[in-house]
Design an enzyme around this catalytic site. Sequence first.
Site, PDB file in Angstrom:
ATOM      1  N   THR A 260      13.595   9.176  -8.441  1.00 24.98           N
ATOM      2  CA  THR A 260      12.828   8.239  -7.254  1.00 24.98           C
ATOM      3  C   THR A 260      11.442   9.162  -7.084  1.00 24.98           C
ATOM      4  OG1 THR A 260      12.572   7.570  -4.908  1.00 24.98           O
ATOM      5  CG2 THR A 260      14.166   9.405  -5.465  1.00 24.98           C
TER       6      THR A 260
ATOM      7  N   TYR B 124      18.070  12.347   0.974  1.00 24.36           N
ATOM      8  CA  TYR B 124      18.224  11.379  -0.175  1.00 24.36           C
ATOM      9  C   TYR B 124      17.137  11.826  -1.350  1.00 24.36           C
ATOM     10  CZ  TYR B 124      17.167   7.542  -3.170  1.00 24.36           C
ATOM     11  OH  TYR B 124      16.650   6.649  -4.356  1.00 24.36           O
TER      12      TYR B 124
HETATM   13  O1  LIG Z   1      13.417  -3.110   8.312  1.00 27.40           O
HETATM   14  C1  LIG Z   1      12.729  -2.806   7.992  1.00 27.40           C
HETATM   15  C2  LIG Z   1      12.890  -1.900   6.597  1.00 27.40           C
HETATM   16  C3  LIG Z   1      12.084  -1.048   6.123  1.00 27.40           C
HETATM   17  N1  LIG Z   1      10.931  -0.641   6.405  1.00 27.40           N
HETATM   18  C4  LIG Z   1       9.724  -0.030   6.101  1.00 27.40           C
HETATM   19  O2  LIG Z   1       9.294  -0.630   4.931  1.00 27.40           O
HETATM   20  C5  LIG Z   1       9.230   0.138   4.163  1.00 27.40           C
HETATM   21  C6  LIG Z   1       9.992   0.239   2.651  1.00 27.40           C
HETATM   22  O3  LIG Z   1      11.439   0.385   3.119  1.00 27.40           O
HETATM   23  P1  LIG Z   1      12.573   0.218   2.325  1.00 27.40           P
HETATM   24  O4  LIG Z   1      12.664  -1.215   1.434  1.00 27.40           O
HETATM   25  O5  LIG Z   1      13.863   0.294   2.962  1.00 27.40           O
HETATM   26  O6  LIG Z   1      12.605   1.345   1.105  1.00 27.40           O
HETATM   27  P2  LIG Z   1      12.220   2.856   1.105  1.00 27.40           P
HETATM   28  O7  LIG Z   1      12.942   3.257   2.357  1.00 27.40           O
HETATM   29  O8  LIG Z   1      10.798   2.964   0.893  1.00 27.40           O
HETATM   30  O9  LIG Z   1      13.264   3.315  -0.104  1.00 27.40           O
HETATM   31  C7  LIG Z   1      13.402   2.504  -1.224  1.00 27.40           C
HETATM   32  O10 LIG Z   1      12.407   2.997  -2.298  1.00 27.40           O
HETATM   33  C8  LIG Z   1      12.610   4.189  -2.494  1.00 27.40           C
HETATM   34  C9  LIG Z   1      11.430   4.725  -3.342  1.00 27.40           C
HETATM   35  O11 LIG Z   1      10.193   4.576  -2.632  1.00 27.40           O
HETATM   36  C10 LIG Z   1      14.012   4.494  -3.524  1.00 27.40           C
HETATM   37  O12 LIG Z   1      13.999   5.903  -3.757  1.00 27.40           O
HETATM   38  C11 LIG Z   1      15.084   4.120  -2.336  1.00 27.40           C
HETATM   39  O13 LIG Z   1      16.433   4.384  -3.063  1.00 27.40           O
HETATM   40  C12 LIG Z   1      14.804   2.661  -1.807  1.00 27.40           C
HETATM   41  O14 LIG Z   1      15.715   2.545  -0.909  1.00 27.40           O
HETATM   42  C13 LIG Z   1       9.454   1.659   4.404  1.00 27.40           C
HETATM   43  O15 LIG Z   1       7.988   1.910   5.159  1.00 27.40           O
HETATM   44  C14 LIG Z   1      10.255   1.315   5.734  1.00 27.40           C
HETATM   45  O16 LIG Z   1      10.058   2.228   6.826  1.00 27.40           O
HETATM   46  C15 LIG Z   1      10.283  -1.605   8.032  1.00 27.40           C
HETATM   47  O17 LIG Z   1       9.519  -1.202   8.374  1.00 27.40           O
HETATM   48  N2  LIG Z   1      11.507  -2.130   8.500  1.00 27.40           N
END
Ligand SMILES: O=c1ccn([C@@H]2O[C@H](COP(=O)(O)OP(=O)(O)O[C@H]3O[C@H](CO)[C@@H](O)[C@H](O)[C@H]3O)[C@@H](O)[C@H]2O)c(=O)[nH]1
Length: 289
Positions: free
Chosen positions: A118, A142
């Site tokens: 990742t 993670y």
């Molecule tokens: O309800 C939500 C969920 C997410 N986010 C934001 O949206 C973005 C994307 O979040 P999410 O879709 O949960 O993905 P990540 O946390 O970026 O993690 C994903 O993407 C990573 C690579 O960037 C991988 O390694 C992980 O396994 C995968 O879960 C982030 O800024 C979060 O803080 C929100 O604002 N609201």
Amino acid sequence: MKETILVIGGAGYIGSHMCKHLARSGYQPVVLDSLIYGHPEAVQWGPLIRGDIADAALLRRVFSEYDIAGVMHFAAFTCVGESVTDPARYYRNNVAATVNLLGEMVDAGISNFIFSSTCATYGEPVEIPMTEAHPQHPINPYGRTKLMVEQVLSDFETAYGLRSVCLRYFNAAGADSDGDLGEDHRPETHLIPLVLQTALGQRDEIQIFGEDYPTPDGTCVRDYIHVIDLSQAHLLALERLLDGQPGGPTIWATGRGIRSGRSLRRPGGLPGNRFRRQWPDGGRAIRRP
Ligand SMILES: O=c1ccn([C@@H]2O[C@H](COP(=O)(O)OP(=O)(O)O[C@H]3O[C@H](CO)[C@@H](O)[C@H](O)[C@H]3O)[C@@H](O)[C@H]2O)c(=O)[nH]1
């Protein structure tokens, strides 16, 4: 029929798309999945073995039953927030169980390994665009679990000749174009499915985490890469190893960052705009790890 490929986590989101892509490309996928999060109905292109990579006896049985040319590993726990509140669970599954798998592969003489790593292994970017040489300082457990496995892989190559490609990819998104597969995490924590569920009225609200990032609307930037493009990237990596070429780390992204705040624009094809921006205390949205 070409070689048999063991897809660990092949009942999950990216792993199941990978199996379909392998089968279409002439390979025989065999899925090993604990089904803690995976969906058995997503395994449609080869056998499904239910089990855990922490189970050495099971791995030995699988490696003796099938003539496996390569292993692709998608079976990590991936919720960044949960990795902060329950790191033991993440280090046990993502690191300890994976080291068990790698040891059994070495004993079985299987030397081709494709690892879903990742971009979270990099932590905060110090230069953009990021390259594979960018310093790796993960900011949550993670990301650290994935970096640890990358380091283990480097040592295993030196000591045992286990060759690997580590795909450091950004956020997987999208679904199979035939509609056979999609993204279905339970619980769902990922931004795009949550936005779509909210727009469809399946959820009351969505929160955008953080409004104090250095971006025009203050929301966080991510790079969303399509799951079919990712499957092709994994296939190219596998074929490189099967051809006897060296492995190594590789970044997969689109190069186009998208702010989380933009996801609240009306999703194409859905009626109306159900999103109302609202913070009960009048304050700012809090960042998530
Ligand atoms: O309800 C939500 C969920 C997410 N986010 C934001 O949206 C973005 C994307 O979040 P999410 O879709 O949960 O993905 P990540 O946390 O970026 O993690 C994903 O993407 C990573 C690579 O960037 C991988 O390694 C992980 O396994 C995968 O879960 C982030 O800024 C979060 O803080 C929100 O604002 N609201």
